[in-house]
Design a protein around this motif. Structure first.
Motif, short mmCIF file in Angstrom:
data_model
loop_
_atom_site.label_atom_id
_atom_site.label_comp_id
_atom_site.label_asym_id
_atom_site.label_seq_id
_atom_site.Cartn_x
_atom_site.Cartn_y
_atom_site.Cartn_z
N VAL A 23 34.90 0.26 -15.26
CA VAL A 23 33.93 0.38 -16.35
C VAL A 23 32.67 -0.40 -15.97
CG1 VAL A 23 33.49 -0.05 -18.78
CG2 VAL A 23 35.78 0.57 -18.02
N VAL A 24 31.56 0.32 -15.77
CA VAL A 24 30.28 -0.30 -15.44
C VAL A 24 29.20 0.32 -16.30
CG1 VAL A 24 30.89 -0.89 -13.05
CG2 VAL A 24 29.90 1.33 -13.56
N ALA A 25 28.12 -0.43 -16.52
CA ALA A 25 27.04 0.06 -17.37
C ALA A 25 26.27 1.19 -16.70
CB ALA A 25 26.10 -1.08 -17.73
N GLY A 26 25.87 1.02 -15.49
CA GLY A 26 25.18 2.07 -14.76
C GLY A 26 23.67 1.96 -14.84
N TRP A 27 23.01 2.42 -13.79
CA TRP A 27 21.56 2.34 -13.70
C TRP A 27 20.87 3.40 -14.56
CZ3 TRP A 27 19.31 -1.81 -12.08
CH2 TRP A 27 19.98 -2.64 -11.19
N THR A 28 21.52 4.52 -14.78
CA THR A 28 20.92 5.58 -15.58
C THR A 28 20.69 5.11 -17.01
OG1 THR A 28 22.07 7.21 -14.22
CG2 THR A 28 21.17 7.96 -16.31
N ALA A 29 21.69 4.50 -17.60
CA ALA A 29 21.55 4.00 -18.97
C ALA A 29 20.49 2.90 -19.04
CB ALA A 29 22.88 3.49 -19.48
N PHE A 30 20.44 2.05 -18.03
CA PHE A 30 19.42 1.00 -18.00
C PHE A 30 18.02 1.60 -17.90
CE2 PHE A 30 16.87 -2.16 -15.62
CZ PHE A 30 16.88 -3.17 -16.58
N GLY A 31 17.87 2.64 -17.11
CA GLY A 31 16.58 3.31 -16.99
C GLY A 31 16.15 3.96 -18.29
N ILE A 32 17.09 4.59 -18.97
CA ILE A 32 16.78 5.19 -20.27
C ILE A 32 16.37 4.12 -21.27
CG2 ILE A 32 17.81 6.42 -22.22
CD1 ILE A 32 19.48 7.99 -20.16
N PHE A 33 17.07 3.00 -21.27
CA PHE A 33 16.74 1.90 -22.17
C PHE A 33 15.33 1.37 -21.91
CE2 PHE A 33 16.67 -2.72 -22.93
CZ PHE A 33 16.87 -2.72 -24.30
#
Length: 86
Positions: A23-33
């Motif tokens: 389970v990791v947050a991921g760069w895609t979600a961080f970019g969207i944020f």
């Protein structure tokens, strides 16, 4: 009928939860944020600019009774010109 009884008689296997390392947050979600944060900042900046323009117009008297009276007078003059042309 036997298929239905076979499916209902077998116990449902328990789902295995994911491991902690899976389970990791991921760069895609961080970019969207980050993109959403930038969008909110741009909208707020634009709104503040519009508020400043409205305040400036209010100080100049654009929204006052004088402006409304002038607009009514201009419309009445246009109506008179239309009547005279007929």
């Amino acid at each position: 009928m036997t298929t239905q009884t076979l499916h209902t008689s077998q116990p449902v296997p328990e789902p295995t939860p994911p491991q902690d390392e899976d389970v990791v947050a991921g760069w895609t979600a961080f970019g969207i944020f980050i993109a959403l944060c930038v969008a909110v900042a741009v909208i707020a900046w634009s709104m503040l600019r519009q508020f400043k323009k409205v305040e400036k117009a209010k100080v100049e008297g654009v929204f006052g009774e004088e402006a409304q009276a002038e607009a009514i007078a201009q419309q009445a003059a246009k109506d008179e010109i239309k009547k005279l042309k007929r």
